[in-house]
Design a protein around this motif. Sequence first.
Motif, PDB file in Angstrom:
ATOM      1  N   MET A  16       0.838  -1.199   0.000  1.00  0.00           N
ATOM      2  CA  MET A  16       0.000   0.000   0.000  1.00  0.00           C
ATOM      3  C   MET A  16       0.870   1.247   0.000  1.00  0.00           C
ATOM      4  N   PRO A  17       0.676   2.143  -0.983  1.00  0.00           N
ATOM      5  CA  PRO A  17       1.443   3.388  -1.006  1.00  0.00           C
ATOM      6  C   PRO A  17       1.147   4.254   0.215  1.00  0.00           C
ATOM      7  N   ASP A  18      -0.081   4.197   0.706  1.00  0.00           N
ATOM      8  CA  ASP A  18      -0.494   4.968   1.873  1.00  0.00           C
ATOM      9  C   ASP A  18      -0.567   4.021   3.069  1.00  0.00           C
ATOM     10  N   PRO A  19       0.298   4.208   4.086  1.00  0.00           N
ATOM     11  CA  PRO A  19       0.317   3.299   5.234  1.00  0.00           C
ATOM     12  C   PRO A  19      -0.985   3.253   6.027  1.00  0.00           C
ATOM     13  N   SER A  20      -1.846   4.251   5.859  1.00  0.00           N
ATOM     14  CA  SER A  20      -3.116   4.241   6.581  1.00  0.00           C
ATOM     15  C   SER A  20      -4.196   3.437   5.839  1.00  0.00           C
ATOM     16  N   ASP A  21      -3.888   3.000   4.622  1.00  0.00           N
ATOM     17  CA  ASP A  21      -4.834   2.198   3.848  1.00  0.00           C
ATOM     18  C   ASP A  21      -4.796   0.750   4.326  1.00  0.00           C
ATOM     19  N   LYS A  22      -5.693  -0.080   3.788  1.00  0.00           N
ATOM     20  CA  LYS A  22      -5.704  -1.485   4.171  1.00  0.00           C
ATOM     21  C   LYS A  22      -6.226  -2.326   3.024  1.00  0.00           C
ATOM     22  N   VAL A  23      -5.685  -3.554   2.905  1.00  0.00           N
ATOM     23  CA  VAL A  23      -6.150  -4.511   1.903  1.00  0.00           C
ATOM     24  C   VAL A  23      -7.461  -5.105   2.406  1.00  0.00           C
ATOM     25  N   LEU A  24      -8.473  -5.064   1.550  1.00  0.00           N
ATOM     26  CA  LEU A  24      -9.761  -5.651   1.917  1.00  0.00           C
ATOM     27  C   LEU A  24      -9.972  -7.027   1.293  1.00  0.00           C
ATOM     28  N   ALA A  63      -1.633 -21.488 -17.538  1.00  0.00           N
ATOM     29  CA  ALA A  63      -2.601 -20.470 -17.951  1.00  0.00           C
ATOM     30  C   ALA A  63      -2.076 -19.098 -17.575  1.00  0.00           C
ATOM     31  N   VAL A  64      -2.842 -18.072 -17.923  1.00  0.00           N
ATOM     32  CA  VAL A  64      -2.582 -16.716 -17.461  1.00  0.00           C
ATOM     33  C   VAL A  64      -3.517 -16.469 -16.285  1.00  0.00           C
ATOM     34  N   TYR A  65      -2.944 -16.019 -15.167  1.00  0.00           N
ATOM     35  CA  TYR A  65      -3.700 -15.742 -13.953  1.00  0.00           C
ATOM     36  C   TYR A  65      -3.666 -14.249 -13.678  1.00  0.00           C
ATOM     37  N   ARG A  66      -4.752 -13.762 -13.092  1.00  0.00           N
ATOM     38  CA  ARG A  66      -4.833 -12.347 -12.722  1.00  0.00           C
ATOM     39  C   ARG A  66      -5.094 -12.223 -11.234  1.00  0.00           C
ATOM     40  N   CYS A  67      -4.297 -11.393 -10.592  1.00  0.00           N
ATOM     41  CA  CYS A  67      -4.480 -11.069  -9.182  1.00  0.00           C
ATOM     42  C   CYS A  67      -5.100  -9.683  -9.113  1.00  0.00           C
ATOM     43  N   ARG A  68      -6.222  -9.585  -8.414  1.00  0.00           N
ATOM     44  CA  ARG A  68      -6.899  -8.296  -8.207  1.00  0.00           C
ATOM     45  C   ARG A  68      -6.891  -7.991  -6.717  1.00  0.00           C
ATOM     46  N   VAL A  69      -6.399  -6.804  -6.364  1.00  0.00           N
ATOM     47  CA  VAL A  69      -6.323  -6.390  -4.966  1.00  0.00           C
ATOM     48  C   VAL A  69      -7.213  -5.170  -4.776  1.00  0.00           C
ATOM     49  N   ASP A  70      -8.172  -5.281  -3.848  1.00  0.00           N
ATOM     50  CA  ASP A  70      -9.051  -4.165  -3.512  1.00  0.00           C
ATOM     51  C   ASP A  70      -8.610  -3.585  -2.170  1.00  0.00           C
ATOM     52  N   PHE A  71      -8.425  -2.275  -2.147  1.00  0.00           N
ATOM     53  CA  PHE A  71      -8.014  -1.562  -0.944  1.00  0.00           C
ATOM     54  C   PHE A  71      -9.203  -0.795  -0.369  1.00  0.00           C
ATOM     55  N   LYS A  72      -9.106  -0.405   0.883  1.00  0.00           N
ATOM     56  CA  LYS A  72     -10.172   0.379   1.506  1.00  0.00           C
ATOM     57  C   LYS A  72     -10.282   1.748   0.843  1.00  0.00           C
ATOM     58  N   MET A  73      -9.138   2.401   0.612  1.00  0.00           N
ATOM     59  CA  MET A  73      -9.159   3.748   0.033  1.00  0.00           C
ATOM     60  C   MET A  73      -8.529   3.809  -1.352  1.00  0.00           C
ATOM     61  N   GLY A  74      -7.489   3.060  -1.582  1.00  0.00           N
ATOM     62  CA  GLY A  74      -6.735   3.144  -2.829  1.00  0.00           C
ATOM     63  C   GLY A  74      -7.429   2.462  -3.990  1.00  0.00           C
ATOM     64  N   GLN A  75      -6.894   2.739  -5.181  1.00  0.00           N
ATOM     65  CA  GLN A  75      -7.423   2.178  -6.412  1.00  0.00           C
ATOM     66  C   GLN A  75      -7.126   0.683  -6.485  1.00  0.00           C
ATOM     67  N   THR A  76      -8.054  -0.085  -7.031  1.00  0.00           N
ATOM     68  CA  THR A  76      -7.864  -1.518  -7.249  1.00  0.00           C
ATOM     69  C   THR A  76      -6.636  -1.731  -8.126  1.00  0.00           C
ATOM     70  N   ARG A  77      -5.848  -2.763  -7.784  1.00  0.00           N
ATOM     71  CA  ARG A  77      -4.633  -3.072  -8.533  1.00  0.00           C
ATOM     72  C   ARG A  77      -4.777  -4.466  -9.135  1.00  0.00           C
ATOM     73  N   ASN A  78      -4.410  -4.594 -10.414  1.00  0.00           N
ATOM     74  CA  ASN A  78      -4.416  -5.873 -11.108  1.00  0.00           C
ATOM     75  C   ASN A  78      -3.008  -6.203 -11.570  1.00  0.00           C
ATOM     76  N   SER A  79      -2.688  -7.487 -11.574  1.00  0.00           N
ATOM     77  CA  SER A  79      -1.431  -7.945 -12.159  1.00  0.00           C
ATOM     78  C   SER A  79      -1.674  -9.298 -12.810  1.00  0.00           C
ATOM     79  N   LEU A  80      -0.886  -9.581 -13.837  1.00  0.00           N
ATOM     80  CA  LEU A  80      -1.024 -10.826 -14.587  1.00  0.00           C
ATOM     81  C   LEU A  80       0.206 -11.695 -14.411  1.00  0.00           C
ATOM     82  N   VAL A  81      -0.023 -13.010 -14.347  1.00  0.00           N
ATOM     83  CA  VAL A  81       1.064 -13.980 -14.266  1.00  0.00           C
ATOM     84  C   VAL A  81       0.823 -15.030 -15.339  1.00  0.00           C
TER      85      VAL A  81
END
Length: 138
Positions: free
Chosen positions: A38-46, A107-125
Amino acid sequence: MDNSYGGIESSTFRCSVPLVHVDAVQGEAVYLPCDISMPDPSDKVLLVLWYREDLGTPIYSVDGRNRDFSIAERWSDEKVFSNRAYFLQDKHPAELGIDHIRETDQAVYRCRVDFKMGQTRNSLVNLTVIASVIGEKT
């Protein structure tokens, strides 16, 4: 807008998403990276959701929406990984571990991370599974 990622088409979303290549030997364990920092330490992964790009629904999740993320509820699709998958959130980056890799896991896998405040982040493997040949002579 271009929706290709290193030659891999994705109709799921249309933005630039990093693609990581991971090779695994059939029968061994593999670890797929997922940046949950998290770029912002006050944020949290949901919520962390893993998708297999050829399937339309999540195949693995870590749900911390109603509790501390360190004790988040984990779920794995019985038809994909069953009890072979586990999430290592303390690694940097975090990883989805998968035991006893099979050729059908390639296969190709996608990781999606939703934060409380920050923008959703996606990455592909892009996971490539190398078939092991026992008893082969060179």
